[in-house]
Design an enzyme around this catalytic site. Structure first.
Site, PDB file in Angstrom:
ATOM      1  N   GLU A  43      -3.261  -8.806   3.301  1.00  0.00           N
ATOM      2  CA  GLU A  43      -3.139  -9.369   4.658  1.00  0.00           C
ATOM      3  C   GLU A  43      -4.320  -9.037   5.555  1.00  0.00           C
ATOM      4  OE1 GLU A  43      -1.897  -5.147   5.178  1.00  0.00           O
ATOM      5  OE2 GLU A  43      -1.670  -6.651   3.598  1.00  0.00           O
ATOM      6  N   HIS A  98      -4.145  -4.399   0.368  1.00  0.00           N
ATOM      7  CA  HIS A  98      -3.882  -5.010   1.671  1.00  0.00           C
ATOM      8  C   HIS A  98      -4.350  -6.466   1.686  1.00  0.00           C
ATOM      9  CE1 HIS A  98      -2.538  -1.562   4.061  1.00  0.00           C
ATOM     10  NE2 HIS A  98      -3.435  -0.835   3.437  1.00  0.00           N
ATOM     11  N   CYS A 112       0.818  -1.211   0.000  1.00  0.00           N
ATOM     12  CA  CYS A 112       0.000   0.000   0.000  1.00  0.00           C
ATOM     13  C   CYS A 112       0.864   1.280   0.000  1.00  0.00           C
ATOM     14  CB  CYS A 112      -0.990  -0.027   1.161  1.00  0.00           C
ATOM     15  SG  CYS A 112      -2.385   1.108   0.903  1.00  0.00           S
TER      16      CYS A 112
END
Length: 316
Positions: free
Chosen positions: A237, A235, A142
């Site tokens: 994750e 993102h 990001c």
């Protein structure tokens, strides 16, 4: 195989409840193997949430991974206790002489600031230069990806008309690249940002290969130097509830943030979000660790595989 983490780090209990194999330092010292050394520069404000999310992803390979958390000395965290940082994080100055198989640089909630106005920008540029000679492969996430592209290639970030916020559909390109092995033709990834690096700038750079792109979210995944640098604009994750927490946080602050797109069933924030990106995230991190870290790294970490062959333009 386990992720090796510091003794007594709070997220250990949560990971174990999720049946994720982790090993603390006390147990790891009795194993006679060379674990993969991964450094995580965690720039997110709620550091324990990010620790948990990234450690989940690193746990899905047969490799033993030794994690070191790095912090910026020139920044004072407002949302994570000093005792947590002092116990589990090491300042850049203390580890700049070490070498790592892989590194992850997270996003940060500073994207509306010009890069040079971020209080730790000079130190972060030092980290980016250090990565060239001390890290085999770096994964930038990001804002971390935007900052790295600005440092290495001079790409400016551009303000979007509105916050790019939600779960977006991406098309895969360059399927033969090992990072994308096991990917479907399309996949979903969370995004939460106000700025972007324009696709037109990336396309003009011969050093960067675009690997995935979205009609709504733009370039999502690209790489340079045969995987030594991997840029993830979203993102992957994030856990199931992260976008909800961010939406509720923004509303509490009085921000006019719209509902995250393609996230709540029927756009009803009272309904539990459907998790559509976890398998892709697992695949991305597993492929990175296997093909760009484990398969490329030297057994002796006194130097990276490139050593003295690194071009002068990349030396710190």
């Amino acid at each position: 195989m386990p992720v090796k983490i510091p003794d007594n780090i709070p997220v250990k209990e949560i990971l174990e409840r999720e049946n994720i194999f982790v090993m603390d330092e006390s147990r790891a010292v009795h194993q006679d193997i060379r674990p993969i050394q991964i450094c995580i520069l965690n720039l997110m404000p709620l550091k324990e949430d990010t620790e948990l999310q990234i450690l989940r992803e690193l746990s899905n390979t047969p490799l033993q991974i030794d994690v070191t958390f790095m912090r910026m000395s020139t920044h004072k965290s407002k949302h994570t206790s000093k005792s947590h940082l002092d116990t589990f994080y090491e300042p850049f100055d203390d580890i700049r002489g070490r070498y790592f198989d892989g590194m992850i640089v997270t996003g940060a909630p500073v994207e509306l600031l010009p890069f040079e106005q971020v209080d730790y920008w000079n130190e972060l540029e030092g980290v980016f230069s250090w990565c060239n000679t001390h890290v085999t492969s770096t994964l930038f996430l990001c804002w971390g990806a935007q900052a790295a592209m600005y440092h290495y290639y001079g790409f400016e970030k551009h303000l979007l008309k509105e916050k790019l916020f939600g779960i977006f559909y991406h098309k895969v390109y360059n399927r033969k690249v090992p990072l994308l092995r096991g990917f479907d033709d399309v996949f979903y990834m969370p995004h939460s940002r106000y700025t972007e690096v324009a696709a037109r700038d990336i396309i003009r750079c011969d050093d960067i290969t675009i690997l995935a792109q979205s009609d709504e979210a733009g370039v999502a995944l690209c790489m340079a130097e045969n995987g030594r640098k991997i840029f993830v604009m979203g993102h992957p994750e994030y856990d199931r509830m992260q976008l909800r927490r961010e939406y509720e946080r923004d509303r509490r602050k009085g921000l006019d943030t719209a509902l995250p797109k393609h996230y709540f069933p029927d756009d009803d924030p009272g309904k539990r979000p459907i998790l559509t990106w976890r398998s892709v995230a697992n695949n991305l991190y597993t492929n990175w660790l296997n093909y760009y870290v484990y398969q490329s790294t030297p057994f002796n970490l006194d130097g990276t595989p490139w050593g003295d062959e690194l071009p002068d333009t990349y030396r710190s």
